[in-house]
Design a protein around this motif. Structure first.
Motif, PDB file in Angstrom:
ATOM      1  N   PRO A  61      62.339  48.569  20.234  1.00 24.02           N
ATOM      2  CA  PRO A  61      61.840  47.291  19.736  1.00 24.02           C
ATOM      3  C   PRO A  61      62.869  46.594  18.845  1.00 24.02           C
ATOM      4  N   THR A  62      62.862  45.274  18.924  1.00 24.64           N
ATOM      5  CA  THR A  62      63.704  44.458  18.046  1.00 24.64           C
ATOM      6  C   THR A  62      62.844  43.332  17.488  1.00 24.64           C
ATOM      7  N   ALA A  63      63.332  42.689  16.456  1.00 20.70           N
ATOM      8  CA  ALA A  63      62.578  41.607  15.827  1.00 20.70           C
ATOM      9  C   ALA A  63      62.293  40.487  16.822  1.00 20.70           C
TER      10      ALA A  63
END
Length: 163
Positions: free
Chosen positions: A137-139
């Motif tokens: 996951p990333t922002a």
């Protein structure tokens, strides 16, 4: 010589369909009934924008001749690979469980909302689903998974849907 005429192009937006079809009797001639059956799972909008990665590689056979300075080429084997990337909780995630067998049907150039019908052209890719792998996951992104779909038989390219 007159200048070449510029052919009209066609936008790809809204004109690509990806289906998971559990059963096709004759992959080279899928029927409209098979592609519209209740067991068919639409995957198009499960996929992220670059989430349909079908690649074809055609290998080259080098063909030399006695004293010829140039190496000639012949067409060799063809290899297809397919990987998909989709958002969590989507029909792709629930349909493409590890080990499932079936077909990915890919259609281009027809509005997505148009049901598969006779004479439309599709690619039919026989597959076995691999492991669903989590994407880190990333922002500001959705949770996603990526998955190798093993090509298990000859890919049928641009075949017409039968009535």
């Amino acid at each position: 010589m007159p200048l070449e005429a510029v052919p009209a192009g066609q936008a790809s937006d809204g004109r690509g369909l990806v289906l998971f079809v559990p059963t096709i009797a004759v992959p080279g001639a899928p029927t409209a009934a098979e592609l519209n059956a209740g067991t068919v799972k639409p995957l198009t909008y499960s996929l992220v924008p670059d989430g349909f990665r079908h690649a074809t590689t055609e290998n080259v056979i080098n063909s030399g001749r006695y004293t010829l300075k140039q190496i000639l080429e012949l067409p060799g084997t063809v290899a297809d690979t397919l990987e998909v990337q989709y958002v969590n909780g989507s029909p792709a995630e629930t349909s493409l469980t590890e080990g499932v067998l079936g077909f990915i049907v890919h259609r281009l150039g027809v509005p997505n909302e148009t049901a598969p019908a006779a004479s439309q052209k599709v690619d039919v890719i026989p597959i076995r689903a691999g492991v669903q792998r989590k994407v880190a996951p990333t922002a500001n992104t959705e949770l996603q998974k990526v998955q190798k779909l093993f090509v298990t038989g000859p890919v049928q390219r641009d075949v017409a849907i039968a009535a």
